[in-house]
Write a protein that holds these residues in place. Structure first.
Motif, short mmCIF file in Angstrom:
data_model
loop_
_atom_site.label_atom_id
_atom_site.label_comp_id
_atom_site.label_asym_id
_atom_site.label_seq_id
_atom_site.Cartn_x
_atom_site.Cartn_y
_atom_site.Cartn_z
N SER A 172 -0.18 -8.43 -1.38
CA SER A 172 -1.39 -8.29 -0.57
C SER A 172 -2.35 -9.46 -0.75
N LYS A 211 -6.08 0.28 -5.43
CA LYS A 211 -5.38 0.50 -4.17
C LYS A 211 -6.31 1.06 -3.09
N SER A 212 -7.15 2.02 -3.47
CA SER A 212 -7.99 2.63 -2.44
C SER A 212 -9.02 1.61 -1.93
N THR A 258 -8.72 -1.77 6.40
CA THR A 258 -9.00 -1.12 7.68
C THR A 258 -10.41 -1.42 8.18
N GLU A 266 -7.13 -0.44 0.57
CA GLU A 266 -6.94 0.34 1.80
C GLU A 266 -8.19 0.30 2.67
N LEU A 326 0.82 -1.22 0.00
CA LEU A 326 0.00 0.00 0.00
C LEU A 326 0.85 1.26 0.00
N ARG A 366 -2.10 -0.57 9.85
CA ARG A 366 -2.09 0.87 10.09
C ARG A 366 -0.77 1.33 10.71
N ALA A 374 -8.95 7.99 7.01
CA ALA A 374 -8.24 6.74 6.72
C ALA A 374 -7.18 6.51 7.78
N SER A 377 2.18 0.76 8.24
CA SER A 377 2.12 1.75 7.14
C SER A 377 2.67 3.08 7.61
#
Lengths: 261, 354, 273
Positions: free
Chosen positions: C11, A94-95, A102, A98, A86, A146, C273, A149
């Motif tokens: 991933s 990608k979004s 989460t 993401e 990411l 999180r 986010a 990252s």
């Protein structure tokens, strides 16, 4: 500029509210009465001895620790490469990833636990320990992604490139250069995830089963039947355990690194 | 001899938006070539393509006639030095420098010998056990250089390596960099946006603009004979005005701009050609009124240490003039005439884009 | 492109695990709540919504969530402000005290309130000895008890959000406002409040969503009578064996949490986010 007196008063009262119950609990766990009362009479460490000798709690503690360690490790193993993807790559979708990575934080734990219970009952006969492990891994995964990252974002990508230019293949550059510099982030993620798993009720509530019960669930069960200060003693021990961990985190990593990820 | 060649390279970061298109570049063995240009001109993209961090969409990268186009960066044996040094923060100076040698699985004894040698080359003996965080900026840059050189790279790639250092240190490092590069006779490509740095270091300068080569040549060629108005501007020919070629006399051109006549050393331009004239502030001299030159009036002067900068209002617009003098000879309001040395004036046929 | 493939490769394990043990269970729960005897229907929702127990639990959850959020915000502003003006060492110490309830085993944390609010707890002892009552008052197993427990759990969250928001408000700004003649309250309303609104919104969403979905606190302090959505869900699933009803409650909780989060993202597209 200093804060006005009224603000300081509110702060003090808030602290009293947040921590007062712990102090009272601590105090009453040394009382000699067989039922909870305040102020406690006498002084004894009988309840501590009792709880440490109770098979059900010792076993549940062992389950909780093993579960927290294994699911945290698994969440890190999944989360570190995912966080790397990411942060370092840009790619279509990608979004979405993401958001997906989460989202287990957003979903209420009880709903996740219930959905997993239905899934495990319907799909296959997973052993209880595996159910707990999988449920906790899903729960912890967002925390590891999180925190890792955040610390990856603080690590200059050219350092990694320098390693590659010196002859290290990407994976080797990651292991030799990136990972050692993520140590603080990995530690922070580990502690955060460990505590989250160790304290979890909503997911474990539905996934615990005969013989394999986590400590918080065992405590809940016990409280349904008994009112003696055993739980008070155990709670006191757990609160002290938390204080030690917070101190440890503060000394080694700083609180903001761990919580702010 | 041709050493490195980029042949018709097209590359970029996002599909459909190439930074370089059909880009050609040649570097000879042992030379230090600067890629010079403003930010966004594609110089760093060129460097990253050579290093292998970007693969060309089309075209080829050749080194000694071997095709490197698809060779991954870790198999290229090129040394890289970054603007921010990019040292490994968790490794000592010794281990930073040894990294590339360890990757090559050399014997321990040889690693030790070569690391020591490299550290001696950059005058960092005795700091082997420090961590990068305990070094000054200049020391870090030396470690980065030693780390890139110790692998005996076939090509040394430097990405604005001095721009994080303060001015005094920069001048010193510049000389040292040049000395080391000569001593090892390593072929080097140096990316910078600072024209004085490129002038001081390079055997050859490649001036880039919007993904193309605007001009390439020796520092002197670029400095004295910019080929385009952009090159002239980048090289400090900041005074500009339009003129017309009136005649060619001997080796010189006679230009007319408004009511002013100007003699400059001649390009081969036919009379009647419209041109742009560009002059460096330091190529202009001011004189009391009378005779040939551009008449004007001093608007302001500013003391600059070893020179004085004048702004002169003329019929051709404002001109900036820098005189090497410690006290101003002219004051605001003075009538003056500005003259330029004929061979320090750049003249370009006027095109729409300039 | 090459990099896309690498990123996906990295991933894929996580993606697979989340798909199998997160997306699929949630999706099937959602789908099953809308299916009965092989057809699509909202019959289950109608049935559950018509139950008084569900409506009471839903309203109670929203009510307590709003109450806890409001009190947390009101208390946190002055407290967070006071913290943000402290020196570094004191601030760190205070923060580590404040997060204690967040990091403690939830059963232990909630159990502590037993000693405070129980029949023989500290409050009742005080009331009795002062002669204000002649029999112990019932404090446990009420909405008030739940609210108190939730507040202890979520006040730290609000405090953390606001402290970090207030730390980003430059102190000079407030001084400037004051030097221009604004009194304390006006400086707060005109300068500090707008600049820390983000922290308030984020903290508020966290506290509200957390409160309406928390389980342990209502389970211990509310008992089996004063139900919130979460305790109702558990009761339906495990005690009443009404799995269909439980599914509907779960979907309602899920939609509430996801909806609130989406709203937060809409309001704060960058930070959320």
């Amino acid at each position: 500029m200093r804060a006005p007196r009224s603000a300081l008063v509110v702060l003090s009262l808030s602290l009293l509210f947040l921590l007062g119950p712990f102090v009272i609990l601590f105090w009453s766990s040394f009382g000699t009465q067989a039922s909870l009362a305040f102020p406690p009479e006498g002084f004894t460490i009988y309840w501590f001895k009792k709880v440490l000798g109770m098979r059900m709690f010792v076993d549940a503690f062992r389950v909780s620790v093993l579960l927290a360690l294994s699911s945290t490790a698994a969440a890190l193993v999944l989360g570190i490469p995912a966080a790397y993807a990411l942060v370092r790559f840009s790619f279509p979708g990608k979004s979405f990833l993401e958001l997906l990575f989460t989202s287990p934080i957003i979903v209420p734990g009880l709903v996740l636990g219930f959905a997993l219970l239905r899934f495990f009952t319907a799909a296959a006969r997973y052993p209880v320990s595996l159910r707990l492990f999988l449920g906790h891994m899903v729960l912890l995964f967002p925390y590891t992604v999180r925190v890792i990252s955040a610390s990856l974002r603080n690590f200059d990508p050219t350092v990694e490139e320098a390693a590659v230019s010196l002859g290290a293949p990407r994976w080797s550059a990651f292991l030799r250069v990136v990972l050692p510099n993520l140590r603080a982030g990995v530690m922070a993620a580990f502690i955060l995830a460990f505590i989250t798993s160790f304290n979890n009720v909503p997911v474990s509530l539905f996934l615990s089963g005969p013989g394999v019960t986590t400590l918080p669930i065992q405590m809940l069960t016990y409280m349904e039947y008994y009112y003696d200060p055993t739980i008070a003693a155990l709670s006191t021990l757990l609160i002290l355990f938390t204080v030690v961990i917070i101190q440890l985190v503060e000394k080694t990593l700083g609180l903001s690194t761990t919580l702010g990820g | 001899m041709e050493y490195l060649r980029l042949a018709r390279v097209t590359v970029g970061y996002r599909k459909g938006e190439p930074i370089l298109s059909d880009f050609d570049l040649t570097v000879r063995e042992g030379e230090l070539v600067s890629l010079l240009g403003p930010s966004g001109c594609g110089k760093t993209t060129t460097l990253r393509t050579i290093a292998g961090f970007l693969f060309p969409w089309s075209g080829r990268v050749l080194l000694k006639d071997k095709d490197y186009t698809r060779v991954p960066p870790h198999r290229r044996n090129f040394g890289l030095v970054y603007q921010n040094y990019a040292l490994f923060p968790h490794l000592s100076v010794f281990e930073n420098v040894a990294f590339g040698l360890r990757m090559r699985r050399l014997p321990r004894e040889e690693i030790r010998r070569r690391v020591e040698e490299a550290l001696r080359l950059v005058s960092l003996e005795g700091l082997e056990r420090r961590l990068p965080g305990q070094l000054s900026g200049g020391q870090r840059q030396r470690v980065a250089l030693a780390r890139a050189l110790v692998i005996r790279p076939e090509l040394l790639l430097l990405d604005e390596p001095l721009s994080n250092l303060d001015a005094k240190l920069r001048a010193g490092m510049r000389t040292e960099l040049k000395r080391i590069q000569r001593e090892l006779s390593v072929t080097a490509i140096y990316v910078t946006h600072d024209q004085s740095e490129a002038m001081a270091l390079s055997d050859r300068v490649v001036l880039m603009r919007a993904g193309r080569i605007e001009q390439e040549g020796t520092p002197a060629e670029l400095y004295f004979r910019p080929a385009t108005p952009f090159a002239a501007d980048f090289m400090g020919f900041t005074n500009r005005f339009d003129a017309v070629v009136e005649a060619r006399e001997g080796g010189e051109l006679v230009l007319r701009a408004g009511r002013v006549r100007l003699r400059v050393r001649g390009e081969d331009l036919a009379p009647g050609t419209e041109v742009t004239v560009a002059i460096r502030p330091s190529s202009l001299r001011l004189f009391p009124p009378g005779g040939e030159g551009i008449p004007g009036r001093v608007v302001s002067h500013a003391f600059q240490g070893e020179s004085v900068q004048y702004v002169v209002e003329t019929g051709l617009g404002e001109l900036v003039v820098v005189h090497p003098e410690s006290t101003p000879r002219f004051s605001p309001g003075d009538e003056v005439v500005a003259r330029a040395a004929p061979d320090e004036v750049a003249v370009f046929p006027r095109k729409e884009d300039a | 492109m090459l990099t896309t493939r690498k990123a996906l490769l990295l991933s894929v394990p996580a993606l697979a695990v989340l798909a199998a043990f997160f997306l699929v269970p949630l999706a099937t729960t959602f789908i099953d709540s809308l299916r009965e005897g092989g057809t699509w229907t909202i019959g289950r929702y109608v049935a559950v919504l018509s139950q008084r127990s569900f409506r009471v639990a839903l309203i109670r959850s929203l009510k307590l969530g709003a109450l806890v959020t409001a009190i947390a915000a009101l208390v946190s502003y002055p407290a967070a402000y006071a913290i943000s003006k402290l020196g570094r060492t004191k601030r760190t110490l205070l923060m580590s005290l404040i997060i204690l309830p967040l990091m403690t085993n939830p059963v232990a944390r909630t159990y502590a309130w037993f000693v405070v609010m129980g029949r023989h707890g500290i409050i009742n002892q005080a009331l009795l000895s002062l002669g204000l009552v002649d029999r112990p008052v019932k404090i446990l197993y009420t909405e008030g008890a739940i609210a108190v427990g939730l507040l202890q759990l979520f006040l730290p969250l609000m405090l953390l959000s606001l402290v970090s928001a207030l730390e980003n408000v430059p102190g000079e700004l407030e001084e400037a406002a004051r030097s221009l003649g604004a009194n304390g309250l006006r400086a707060f309303r005109r300068v500090i409040l707008p600049l820390s609104a983000d922290g308030l919104v984020i903290g508020g969403t966290l506290v509200f969503t957390g409160s309406i979905t928390a389980y342990v606190t209502p389970a211990i302090l509310g008992g089996t009578r004063v139900l919130m959505l979460s305790t109702l869900l558990y009761q339906k699933a495990m005690t009443l064996m009404d799995c269909e009803g439980a599914t509907v409650v779960a979907v309602v909780m899920l939609l509430l949490a996801v909806g609130l989060n989406a709203l937060l993202r809409r309001l704060r597209p960058r930070e959320a986010a």
